[in-house]
Design a protein around this motif. Structure first.
Motif, PDB file in Angstrom:
ATOM      1  N   ASP A 128      29.838  23.036  54.297  1.00 49.46           N
ATOM      2  CA  ASP A 128      29.144  22.939  53.037  1.00 49.46           C
ATOM      3  C   ASP A 128      29.803  23.903  52.060  1.00 49.46           C
ATOM      4  N   PRO A 129      29.936  23.508  50.797  1.00 53.60           N
ATOM      5  CA  PRO A 129      30.663  24.393  49.882  1.00 53.60           C
ATOM      6  C   PRO A 129      29.873  25.640  49.540  1.00 53.60           C
ATOM      7  N   ARG A 130      29.135  26.129  50.463  1.00 52.80           N
ATOM      8  CA  ARG A 130      28.375  27.328  50.199  1.00 52.80           C
ATOM      9  C   ARG A 130      28.638  28.309  51.307  1.00 52.80           C
ATOM     10  N   ALA A 131      29.010  29.469  50.947  1.00 47.89           N
ATOM     11  CA  ALA A 131      29.203  30.443  52.001  1.00 47.89           C
ATOM     12  C   ALA A 131      27.864  31.085  52.275  1.00 47.89           C
ATOM     13  N   ASN A 132      27.882  31.903  53.265  1.00 46.52           N
ATOM     14  CA  ASN A 132      26.696  32.594  53.697  1.00 46.52           C
ATOM     15  C   ASN A 132      26.152  33.544  52.631  1.00 46.52           C
ATOM     16  N   PRO A 133      24.917  33.441  52.254  1.00 49.57           N
ATOM     17  CA  PRO A 133      24.468  34.183  51.083  1.00 49.57           C
ATOM     18  C   PRO A 133      24.217  35.659  51.337  1.00 49.57           C
ATOM     19  N   SER A 134      23.647  35.986  52.451  1.00 46.48           N
ATOM     20  CA  SER A 134      23.086  37.317  52.574  1.00 46.48           C
ATOM     21  C   SER A 134      23.976  38.219  53.388  1.00 46.48           C
ATOM     22  N   GLN A 135      25.214  37.848  53.475  1.00 43.08           N
ATOM     23  CA  GLN A 135      26.062  38.617  54.362  1.00 43.08           C
ATOM     24  C   GLN A 135      27.281  39.113  53.616  1.00 43.08           C
ATOM     25  N   PRO A 136      27.104  40.196  52.877  1.00 37.12           N
ATOM     26  CA  PRO A 136      28.177  40.617  51.988  1.00 37.12           C
ATOM     27  C   PRO A 136      29.284  41.388  52.686  1.00 37.12           C
ATOM     28  N   SER A 137      29.229  41.543  53.992  1.00 33.42           N
ATOM     29  CA  SER A 137      30.137  42.486  54.611  1.00 33.42           C
ATOM     30  C   SER A 137      31.431  41.843  55.062  1.00 33.42           C
ATOM     31  N   GLY A 138      32.019  41.033  54.227  1.00 29.36           N
ATOM     32  CA  GLY A 138      33.199  40.324  54.657  1.00 29.36           C
ATOM     33  C   GLY A 138      34.494  41.105  54.553  1.00 29.36           C
ATOM     34  N   GLN A 171      34.279  32.288  59.292  1.00 26.72           N
ATOM     35  CA  GLN A 171      33.679  33.359  58.502  1.00 26.72           C
ATOM     36  C   GLN A 171      33.111  34.443  59.415  1.00 26.72           C
ATOM     37  N   ARG A 207      35.848  36.610  60.559  1.00 23.75           N
ATOM     38  CA  ARG A 207      36.310  37.561  59.543  1.00 23.75           C
ATOM     39  C   ARG A 207      35.366  38.743  59.418  1.00 23.75           C
ATOM     40  N   ASN A 261      16.622  30.002  56.382  1.00 21.06           N
ATOM     41  CA  ASN A 261      17.168  30.990  55.444  1.00 21.06           C
ATOM     42  C   ASN A 261      16.224  32.172  55.275  1.00 21.06           C
ATOM     43  N   ASP A 296      16.774  36.067  56.200  1.00 23.47           N
ATOM     44  CA  ASP A 296      16.564  37.121  55.228  1.00 23.47           C
ATOM     45  C   ASP A 296      15.653  38.208  55.797  1.00 23.47           C
ATOM     46  N   PHE A 350      17.028  30.214  46.795  1.00 22.74           N
ATOM     47  CA  PHE A 350      16.797  29.774  48.167  1.00 22.74           C
ATOM     48  C   PHE A 350      16.604  28.272  48.229  1.00 22.74           C
ATOM     49  N   PHE A 359      19.764  26.516  47.642  1.00 24.57           N
ATOM     50  CA  PHE A 359      20.618  26.795  48.764  1.00 24.57           C
ATOM     51  C   PHE A 359      20.268  25.949  49.976  1.00 24.57           C
ATOM     52  N   ARG A 396      22.603  34.984  45.338  1.00 27.26           N
ATOM     53  CA  ARG A 396      22.114  35.622  46.553  1.00 27.26           C
ATOM     54  C   ARG A 396      23.074  36.707  47.013  1.00 27.26           C
ATOM     55  N   PHE A 397      24.328  36.354  46.991  1.00 29.77           N
ATOM     56  CA  PHE A 397      25.365  37.244  47.449  1.00 29.77           C
ATOM     57  C   PHE A 397      25.426  38.498  46.577  1.00 29.77           C
ATOM     58  N   ALA A 407      22.376  40.781  47.099  1.00 30.44           N
ATOM     59  CA  ALA A 407      22.440  41.539  48.346  1.00 30.44           C
ATOM     60  C   ALA A 407      23.435  42.688  48.244  1.00 30.44           C
ATOM     61  N   PRO A 414      32.365  41.843  47.499  1.00 30.28           N
ATOM     62  CA  PRO A 414      31.959  40.713  48.340  1.00 30.28           C
ATOM     63  C   PRO A 414      31.945  39.383  47.591  1.00 30.28           C
ATOM     64  N   THR A 460      35.224  38.021  47.749  1.00 36.03           N
ATOM     65  CA  THR A 460      35.447  37.391  49.051  1.00 36.03           C
ATOM     66  C   THR A 460      34.881  35.985  49.068  1.00 36.03           C
ATOM     67  N   LEU A 461      33.670  35.876  48.579  1.00 34.90           N
ATOM     68  CA  LEU A 461      33.017  34.581  48.564  1.00 34.90           C
ATOM     69  C   LEU A 461      33.853  33.594  47.756  1.00 34.90           C
ATOM     70  N   VAL A 468      37.068  25.306  50.182  1.00 29.02           N
ATOM     71  CA  VAL A 468      36.193  24.141  50.066  1.00 29.02           C
ATOM     72  C   VAL A 468      35.969  23.757  48.611  1.00 29.02           C
TER      73      VAL A 468
END
Lengths: 312, 598, 332
Positions: free
Chosen positions: A4-14, A184, A187, A293, A297, C140, C143, C216-217, C220, C256, C259-260, C267
């Motif tokens: 899905d063209p959406r990355a993980n929202p709540s995980q900023p530690s990339g 992801q 990473r 989700n 959270d 949300f 999303f 959201r990103f 956070a 971040p 990164t996103l 994609v």
């Protein structure tokens, strides 16, 4: 869809070395304490608890539904496109299958796919990410290049081949989604491992002659358990949506199996003429992914309470 | 749309078409007056036709642009090369390239009087046909439309021009009919005489119905060949022939205004690859000019998206060669907004071939029992009727419904599982505790093989549940490569696919004759062979038809292949007086006659 | 810096090679583009065979791949081998698709980042305010919706909105299909009207989806930085709230998001597939789906080369951005 063209929202530690949260050293007593603490904090998060309840209900709907709703899912003896009635509360589809029965099975398979994808991609992602971050050097470059490779290969091409070759049952689709969902996680895990590996307790373990596998599974992974759990949870939601996207272009689950995505794909154009065909699965899929989700959270806040206490 | 119109008898219509009334697509609340009542079936007949002839009628010339959507975009001006050939090119070319004959909405063959004086069979043995062109007919670049162009049409498609290595030089998509033409002579620039090697009753399908008469002068100029009529398939100037073939194969793709003049009502003026082709009135057209100033044919692959584009006014006409239930439902729901929806049987039909090489199906009783258990009525009802409301199961392999000569030879197969079971029982099959038939302790299991199309999946699903009661275990064998290597090797028990035929019958022979190129199931019946041989060569139309009917009856008696239903085309339009989807040439076949309504 | 860039680009060459090899094999091995011909009565095996030869399908896949690779390196992207496509030029097709998708995606992505970051920062700064709740819950919700549903709902109600406009005596504004051939005409007002009308629905679909992720990103990561020691220190030193947020926290919180953005690049173009399908745009997504459906490995290679190059470039740009945003991250 390459996911899905959406990355993980709540995980900023990339990113390595920036913004990573380290929960601290690991030992057994502390872990018990930590898990109790996390649970207690989680259950204080009302929305997350409500979401957990919703999620449980949806899972029960999928699992126990067939006990209460006994029309077989592949029964085609009814007429096509019947409107809702007591016999068929959500009407029937084109070939006369009961939509409620479809929805029950679709929900179960969608959840099944999502869970398998989340677990599978987490295991692969964490293993590769931790290896890369801990061993560095050649292993790191090899894994990074492999990650890069997977990022450029179009998921659709792989899906088209595998779905055709293996008949598009739910586990084929789960495999395809998982194969393109771990990058992801890898990473993020690599980034965390890089920073954890510098810390004294790891160096001490290494100096004491501990083997790589021991260090990774006894020391690194437990220290990333917060990140990993949250990430896995959110991967469930992403997988539900990715499955729907794949189904939309006809490369997801194939009949006689069904899924929420497939039901939506078959009926989306009836949004105005036969609304029940569209809105039924739509509500389930949105509730499902919304609930997951929110749970994610809640878990994130529970694992990392500092974020919730900010006063700006 | 006018609201009152008497309905015309449908019997004479090939593609049984009808007006589909609308009830908002939800629950048929009955009673209420349905709108619109424009009789779509009547639209199959064009304004310009009378008897067996067509002449462009006088219509008010407007400055309107009509945007027409169809499933796939236009790709080539020469639709006869094997890599370009597809029906969507024909959908545009029908208004760009003239021919000796054209087809109306009912696939009735009409002499094109705008460009032809007449066509005459001057001798029956050998068959010679004289094609007389109207003097003064020109291409849009001013060059004459004449015998050279006919000659090139034959030269390129007869499949006789071979290179030094023995390979076909032109590699045309089809050679049907042209390969039976021994020579094409230009008596005068406007008189073409063709001599056939064997009698060929479908000769009217040559020179134009397939939009295949291309400008020879353009090819001559580009290749330096002085006169194409001096080229012969064998012997003659081989280098020039190869050059001509190379041009024919490669240069008439896409769009180049200088190379692609028009010989009909409209000329191509713009082209956007993968998207659209634009036609404008041809100022040099020999007949009465077309009505709309401009027609844009766009490819929109998703049929629901097509329907919504019509609903939103982004396009004026939808034309869909692939039936789609969702789009049909949607369009039918738009009658309140003056959208007219039509659906009519097209030129392809789904069928189940029973393979004689399979040990169970070699037994006539098993074939018969299988045909008895398949409920074609239910299949049609669930899969086709949502698109075409009065669709019926197809009862013939050689004729389409409504066509002269059509008889339902499969009426006895009504999907009666009990009857099928009885047939199996009397043939010595026993039924196990699981209800499945068996002989000598072996269960009867049959695979239905097909390519991965949702409708076919649904078909198999329905048949599985229908035939289970008769004791058949039916296995769904979905294989996207089925038509690649498997079908031609006869590697299947039961094959499910569609034959898509041109509106002429001679091509059917290779499907059913003993050892025929497309007879992959080892079917053989000398009487069928004889009937087809008679059908394809008898110049007497009635006798030829009777031969095909005979073949059809024999095929049915052998329980070899079960026709299921015809696949309907569908179309819809708004603010135009009459539009009909011609099953071979698409919605634009009479676009020159379109008049805007309020 | 230059060395870093060169090295990164060089590393991507073998990856591209392996990727293209795998994809070519998968698609070429999956099926035969000319097989459908057999369902036409009267077509002979010899004709099918001759067409296969003319398209090079008689060669083993490895030979076809090699031929493609050699030609590609010489700058010839080849021709489509799909049935009915008239051997269309691949470079042309891919560039056309790229242009279509770029127009759609760039606008959507810019809008999504701008609004996403703004809303995310605000929601973090005013945590637990009404604004935060609304922003968070709507993010949300977006999303959690399948893209196809967003697109379908927007389209359905877009048409009804047009009907409303018309009933009010105005022109229909929103279009549900890709721009008409020949572009837009008329004065600036007309141009703007038809331009926005054509782009609004698909752009909005993509924007809404990415917006949710970005906001959201951003929220956070903003919370995290606001909570970090150096921000606390800055605040304790009495630096103004505004300055703390924008000079210190915001800059780090952008990392971040970068990164996103780079992950999204993979994609970005292919992710528009569903939007393109629903709205009938013939972009990169359509190209990918068609090439896979029609077993056209040559076309897929064209698609892959362009998308993969974009992925590499986006990742590179993201890495360079880290360096600018956070001087501690050195490029090595």
């Amino acid at each position: 869809m390459p996911s899905d063209p959406r990355a993980n929202p709540s995980q900023p530690s990339g990113v390595p070395a920036a913004g990573t949260v380290v929960t601290g050293e690991f030992d057994a007593t502390k872990a018990r304490k930590q898990s109790t603490l996390v649970l207690r904090r989680f259950f204080r998060h009302r929305l997350a608890v409500a979401s957990l309840a919703v999620f449980t209900l949806i899972v029960l709907f999928g699992l126990l539904g067939p006990l209460f709703w006994t029309i077989p899912v592949d029964d085609t003896t009814s007429r096509g496109y019947l409107p809702p009635s007591p016999a068929h509360p959500l009407g029937t589809n084109q070939t006369g299958k009961d939509m409620l029965a479809q929805l029950i099975v679709g929900t179960r398979l969608s959840v099944q796919i999502a869970l398998v994808v989340a677990l599978g991609s987490t295991i692969v992602g964490v293993a590769l990410g931790a290896l890369a971050g801990y061993l560095r050097g050649f292993v790191d470059s090899a894994i990074s290049r492999f990650t890069d490779l997977m990022l450029i290969i179009p998921q659709i091409a792989v899906a088209a081949i595998l779905v055709r070759a293996f008949d598009g049952s739910w586990y084929t689709v789960a495999f395809i989604l998982a194969a393109f969902a771990w990058m992801q996680t890898a990473r993020i895990t690599r980034g965390e491992t890089l920073s954890l590996a510098q810390r004294e307790f790891i160096e001490a373990a290494r100096a004491a002659g501990a083997r790589t596998r021991w260090i990774i599974f006894r020391h690194l992974v437990p220290n990333m358990v917060g990140t990993i759990t949250v990430n896995t949870t959110l991967a469930v939601a992403t997988a539900v949506l990715s499955e729907a996207a794949l189904s939309f272009i006809g490369l997801g689950v194939q009949p006689p199996d069904t899924s929420l995505g497939l039901i939506i794909n078959e009926n989306y154009s009836q949004i105005t003429s036969r609304p029940w065909l569209f809105w039924g699965p739509f509500v389930v899929i949105v509730l499902l992914s919304l609930a997951v989700n929110f749970i994610g959270d809640g878990l994130r806040d529970a694992f990392d309470p500092r974020q919730t206490k900010v006063r700006a | 749309m006018s609201t009152k119109r008497s309905s015309l008898p449908i019997a004479a219509v090939v593609g049984t078409s009808l007006l589909l009334s609308a009830c908002g697509g939800t629950t048929g609340d009955g009673g209420g007056a349905t709108e619109p009542t424009g009789d779509v079936a009547a639209m199959a007949v064009s304004k310009g036709q009378s008897g067996d002839e067509y002449t462009s009628p006088e219509v008010p010339q407007s400055s309107d642009t009509f945007i027409v959507s169809t499933d796939n975009p236009y790709t080539a001006y020469n639709n006869q090369t094997s890599d370009a050939n597809n029906s969507y090119n024909a959908f545009a070319l029908t208004m760009v390239l003239s021919g000796a004959y054209k087809l109306d909405g009912n696939n009735k063959v009409l002499l094109n009087k705008d460009v032809m004086e007449g066509v005459e069979v001057t001798s029956e043995s050998p068959q010679t046909v004289s094609w007389k062109i109207k003097p003064g007919v020109v291409w849009s670049d001013g060059e004459a439309w004449d015998c050279d162009d006919f000659y090139l049409t034959w030269l390129s498609q007869a499949g006789k021009a071979k290179g030094a290595d023995g390979k076909d030089l032109f590699l045309a998509a089809g050679t049907t009919g042209y390969e039976l033409v021994d020579k094409v002579e230009c008596k005068t620039p406007t008189e073409v005489v063709t001599t056939f090697s064997t009698t060929y009753p479908d000769y009217k399908g040559l020179f134009g119905v397939r939009n295949d008469i291309l400008p020879a002068h353009v090819l001559e100029k580009a290749t330096g060949v002085a006169d194409v009529t001096t080229l012969t398939p064998t012997g003659g100037d081989q280098a020039a022939l190869a050059k001509a073939a190379e041009f024919w194969k490669t240069k008439w793709n896409g769009f180049d205004a200088a190379l692609m003049p028009s010989s009909a009502q409209y000329v191509i003026t713009a082209f956007e690859q993968d998207s659209s082709v634009t036609l404008e009135r041809n100022p040099k057209w020999a007949g009465k000019p077309g009505g709309p100033a401009k027609i844009v044919l766009r490819g929109i692959s998703d049929q629901v998206a097509q329907a919504q584009a019509l609903e939103n006014g982004d396009v004026h006409v939808n034309s869909m060669a692939q039936p789609d239930v969702n789009a049909a439902e949607r369009l039918r729901g738009l009658s309140g907004q003056k959208v007219v929806f039509g659906a009519a049987n097209g030129l392809s039909f789904e069928h189940l071939d029973l393979n004689y090489k399979n040990k169970w199906l070699a037994d006539a009783a098993v074939r018969r029992a299988f045909m008895q258990c398949v409920n074609r009525e239910e299949l049609t009802d669930k899969l086709i009727r949502p698109v075409l409301e009065n669709a019926k199961p197809l009862g013939s392999l050689t004729f389409f419904q409504g066509e002269e000569g059509y008889t339902d030879n499969y009426a006895q197969y009504k999907g009666d599982a009990a009857e099928a079971k009885k047939t199996l029982e009397s043939a010595g099959f026993t039924f196990g505790g699981d209800g499945f038939a068996a002989k000598n302790g072996e269960k009867v299991t049959l695979k239905i093989s097909h390519t991965a199309i949702p409708r076919r999946k649904q078909t198999v699903e329905l048949i599985q549940s229908q035939c289970k009661a008769a004791g058949f275990e039916i296995v769904d064998d979905t294989d996207s490569n089925f038509l690649d290597t498997r079908v031609s090797k006869g590697d299947y028990d039961i094959a499910l696919f569609a034959w898509s035929a041109a509106p002429f019958k001679s091509q059917q022979k290779s499907i059913y004759e003993t050892g025929g190129g497309q007879n992959w199931s080892a079917y053989s019946n000398p009487k069928v062979d004889a009937a087809f041989n008679d059908g394809v060569s008898n110049l007497d139309e009635a006798k030829s038809r009777a031969a095909y009917q005979e073949a059809d009856k024999l095929l049915a008696a052998d329980n070899y292949s079960l026709p299921l239903f015809q696949l309907p085309n569908m179309w819809a339009f708004k603010s135009i007086d009459k539009v009909y989807f011609q099953s071979y040439n698409g919605a634009l076949w009479n676009a020159n006659e379109w008049v805007k309504t309020s | 810096m230059i060395r870093f860039i060169t090295r990164r680009l060089l590393i991507s060459v073998p990856i591209l090679l392996v990727g293209s090899f795998l994809c070519f094999f998968m698609v070429a091995g999956a099926g035969n583009p000319v097989a459908e011909l057999r369902a036409k009565p009267g077509v002979t095996e010899a004709q099918v065979r001759a067409l296969e030869v003319s398209l090079g399908l008689d060669q083993p896949i490895i030979v076809r791949y090699w031929t493609w690779l050699v030609n590609f390196l010489r700058g010839d992207w080849g021709q489509s081998i799909a049935l009915g496509q008239a051997k269309v030029d691949i470079f042309d097709s891919v560039m056309r698709g790229l242009w279509v998708t770029a127009r759609l995606v760039i606008g959507a992505e810019v809008l999504a980042i701008v609004f996403g970051v703004a809303v995310g920062v605000l929601a973090a700064v005013k945590q637990y305010s009404i604004f935060d709740y609304i922003a968070t819950s709507s993010a949300f919700l977006m999303f959690s919706m399948p893209v196809v549903c967003v697109a379908v709902i927007l389209k359905t109600y877009g048409i009804q909105f047009n009907n409303l406009l018309e009933s009010l005596g105005m022109d229909r504004w929103l279009t549900t299909v890709s721009p008409a051939e020949g572009g837009f005409s008329g004065g600036f007002g007309d141009w703007l009207f038809s331009y926005t009308g054509t782009y609004l629905l698909p752009t909005l679909t993509l924007t809404l989806i990415s917006f949710a992720a970005y906001s959201r990103f951003q929220r956070a990561s903003m919370l995290e930085t606001l909570n970090s020691d150096y921000v606390r220190t800055a605040r304790a030193k009495g630096i103004s709230q505004r300055r703390v947020i924008f000079r210190h926290a915001f800059r780090n919180a952008m990392i971040p998001v970068t990164t996103l953005f780079s992950l999204n690049a993979a994609v970005l173009f292919s992710g528009a597939i569903i939007t393109e399908t629903v709205f009938g745009w013939k972009g990169m997504g359509n190209l990918l789906v068609q090439s896979v459906r029609t077993f056209d490995p040559n076309m897929l290679m064209g698609w892959l080369m362009v998308t993969a190059a974009l992925v590499v470039v986006f990742n590179l740009v993201a890495d360079l951005m880290y360096g600018i945003l956070d001087p501690r991250i050195r490029l090595a």
